[in-house]
Write an enzyme that holds these catalytic residues in place. Sequence first.
Site: not given
Length: 1019
Positions: A774, A808
Amino acid sequence: MRLPRPDRAETEVVRHHLHSLEGALDWPAAVDVARPWIEAVRAHPAPFWALESLLQEFPISSHEGLALMRLAEALLRVPDADTAIALTADQLGQMDGKASANAMAGGVSHCHDSALGRLTHAALSLSRQFLPDVTAQSHAHLGEGARTSNGPLARWGAQAVVKAAVRAVQLLGQQFVMGEHIDDALTRARRSHQGQPQVRFSFDMLGEGARTEADAQRHLTNYHQALAAIARSEREARGPAQADGLSIKLSALHPRFEEAQRERVMAELVPRLWSLCERAAQADINLTLDAEESERLELSLDVAEATIARIAKAHPQWQGFGLALQAYQTRSLALVEHVIGLARHHRVKLMCRLVKGAYWDAEVKRAQELGLANYPVFTHKTHTDIAYLACARAMLAAPDALFPQFATHNAGTIAALLQMAQRDGARFELQRLHGMGEAVYREVLREPLIGCRVYAPVGPHRDLLAYLVRRLLENGANTSFVHQLADPACGVDVLLRSPLHLQAMPGLPPPGELFGPARPNSRGLDTSVRCEQSRLLHAWDTLRAGQAADLVQPQVNNPEDIGHAVRRSLAAVEAWRCKPVTDRAASLRRAADRLQERLPEFAALLVHEGRKVWPDAVAEVREATDFLRYNALEAERVMAPVPLPAPWPGITGESNVLQLRGRGLWVCISPWNFPLAIFLGQVSAALATGNTVLAKPAEQTPQVAQMAVALLHEAGIPRDVLQMLHGPGETVGAALVAHPGVAGVAFTGSTAVAKHIQRALAAKDGPIVPLIAETGGVNAMLVDPSALPEQVCDAVLQSAFRSAGQRCSALRLLCVHEDIAEHTLAMIAGAVAELRLGDPSRFDTDIGPLIDAEAHAKVCAQLAELRRHGKPLWPDATPIAADVRELLAPQAFEVASITAVREEIFGPVLQVVRWSGDPARVIADVNALGHGLTLGLQTRIDSRASALAAQARAGNIYVNRNMVGAVVGLQPFGGEGLSGTGPKAGGPHYLPRFCVEQTVTVNTAAAGGNVALMTAVRA
Ligand SMILES: Cc1cc2nc3c(=O)[nH]c(=O)nc-3n(C[C@H](O)[C@H](O)[C@H](O)COP(=O)(O)OP(=O)(O)OC[C@H]3O[C@@H](n4cnc5c(N)ncnc54)[C@H](O)[C@@H]3O)c2cc1C
């Protein structure tokens, strides 16, 4: 005296209220008074364009009603014709579609009689009175929603229908606005005074809460001008109870009217309020503070108290300062008592407006989002009604301290109030909103001794929208008295049913039980409540005091240590894999419960080591708790053997079962920006599915990881099954990934390191090892001209700059339509100027430092490059000499094009482009960047939002909200392309990736024959 907690159990509070009302009220007698009012109102039904009739015709629970509300919310602010057409077509198209479908179902082939037809027709004919040229408009090109419609847009022409819709919304709005300017409103008020001498007004200057200092100053000026105008119009000295007055909102007077900014608010807002009080006191008129959201209550009281103390000294004779108090809050009675105490303490008399409360839906949502123990508001309408009467009784009993003002449109409530007031012989006034409750009050005010104040909004149509929508919601709610009054199917006995009883069941599941009995929601903590802040501060002090003793385990620097850890882990695999999944899940649930209990302690460590601000730290502990519980439940679901085909039939004489098993040893490598939630998310997924784990936390945050690992060990996870190896990624991480015993790698971090791991895994001999990666992304937000600028501004600040942009999911690229760019960007710049940088352990800090000097240097280098080709939207406000190192102020740069945005900048840095034309081109350009994590869409055009979402290559798409803070189980998180491999964490497909699949086929006919078949077939 302090207020009780806002989240007390509802039942306990209602019992107390009922007790306080004993002997105070004869409800059947109140019904006898109210019944003739209702019958008289119903004998003269409101005209078609009255709000009650409209909402009866188009209930907000229907597509038509919802479309009407959406148009009311957005249409008047849209600056350009194309967007206005697209918005109208979108909403009317949805209405038309549904209405056509309904008509077809009912055997009517034409939609001419549809609700849309009637509404549009009515709007058009009304519009013609105001705009004679409306039908002569050209059949200009239609927006995207209109192309598919052959309804009124096609029949009458897009521009004509848009004009009609604009007119319809304006007409709706006119019902609620007393005038565009205070002078118009006063002129209208004067006419009312002549007709009804008992009536007076409290004017309200419309507008959204301030986001910037400029907004706050503008509102302050408006309030001053309004007070001056009211004072001029009050020629006789009637006193505040008789004269017109002003209602104001504290949130309009300060851009940061929040508990966290208490010191600033007290220093800056109190003087502003005082300047208004001086003026109102000189004119001897009423100045009331409207009641706002419950998280602002304690702060509002502090502001009020500081002001009251000054009034007591400077204007002791003035009795016009007022507060609005909301009965729907579970602490309302305590609040009334508190205010009475304040007045008595300072020896002043206050005007107190008792309302039921206007933000019920928002209060419920916030409590659910924060995972509070209980709602701050009642969940049954009758409980609000009881609280209202209990508060009213307390107010009537304190005539020395308060002048009671009862604001309600509910005939039953009014009759009960009159009864209680007459018994006590108390002075009071009733209040209603302009445009509402007129018919009921026509009846009530036949008694000439009853005074009534009308709350009268003033302002241009554009500023009305939020207020209008609130009123539509209020009038449209099923439980609303006004709504039921307009509904002929609702009998008078039902309308006037006694509220004086405790409801047996809670009206809504408490926030902790939202996800059902199998998965408790994580308990949160409201940092806007002072007693909750002190829990966190206590944990902070304890942490600081014990820090020296709290050493982190040493880094691994010997390859032999890694080999040893791997061997221990591999030796533990079989026993752990064979444990029943329910046992593994039970350990995770125990860990979740303990984590929840120790929230303040973990949050304090996140502030200390992760440099997080408190709300982020609390949210992260909650997310980690949710991950533990979600992965426990998911493991029980996915690991259950599945008979195939499910269900019957299959090939006779055999059984097939599919089952999942853990792969073996997993390496979990997590980042510093979510050192607890991502760490525990990965680790618990691997553990729950029967894998052993070697966890390597980020170099910057080993202490958080160590405490999390200790928590899991205490909860029953064996030490060999979960080990933590702490050290640099280049050595420890790389050695772990390269080890032949590893069965899988879960990684969250940069795309570059993910690629590195991928190559290292591919280079190994032996089994093919899966990687769940990820990574980040250049996350964009598209804003079209129908978006609400205030909502965009809030979403941009939260998404781009909160957590110092170190998420993120953070917003990196804002794509704003050129028609609204100037205004929107100016608002963002103004709001950014109000953010506070600094020490993350302070509650008033919005933006803490970057995680370390290396990260800071990297972002600074990227900024230097950006300065070469981008245009800064505001000057860099980073303090040159600060107590805290690695601070970086939020910055934004306008760049030439989307393609100019190359890489993610992991800090509080935003790039901005303006767009025009087709929004699909913007999404195509964003897709071409190759990342695919989060995307924000700000538009009120539903068909546009769904088309753009379908086109976008992004894992998480957020419409009309911020883009951060994904909730486990509700918003599974993870991207595609350069942003990750999937599957999404916190989603239903995540756990199977940690497993191998096995099918077991048994020949059930092997022992001589097919018994099942032979016995199943009938003779
Ligand atoms: C003059 C005036 C000034 C006002 N100023 C303010 C203000 O400053 N701040 C503010 O917040 N509001 C204010 N209001 C709005 C007020 O709070 C109410 O929303 C409105 O008056 C409706 O109440 P009612 O008694 O007329 O109607 P009713 O229909 O009898 O009551 C509606 C009330 O019940 C509540 N309710 C609905 N469903 C439930 C449920 N399931 N559980 C619990 N409660 C429920 C609603 O939230 C609403 O408060 C003002 C109203 C007036 C008339």
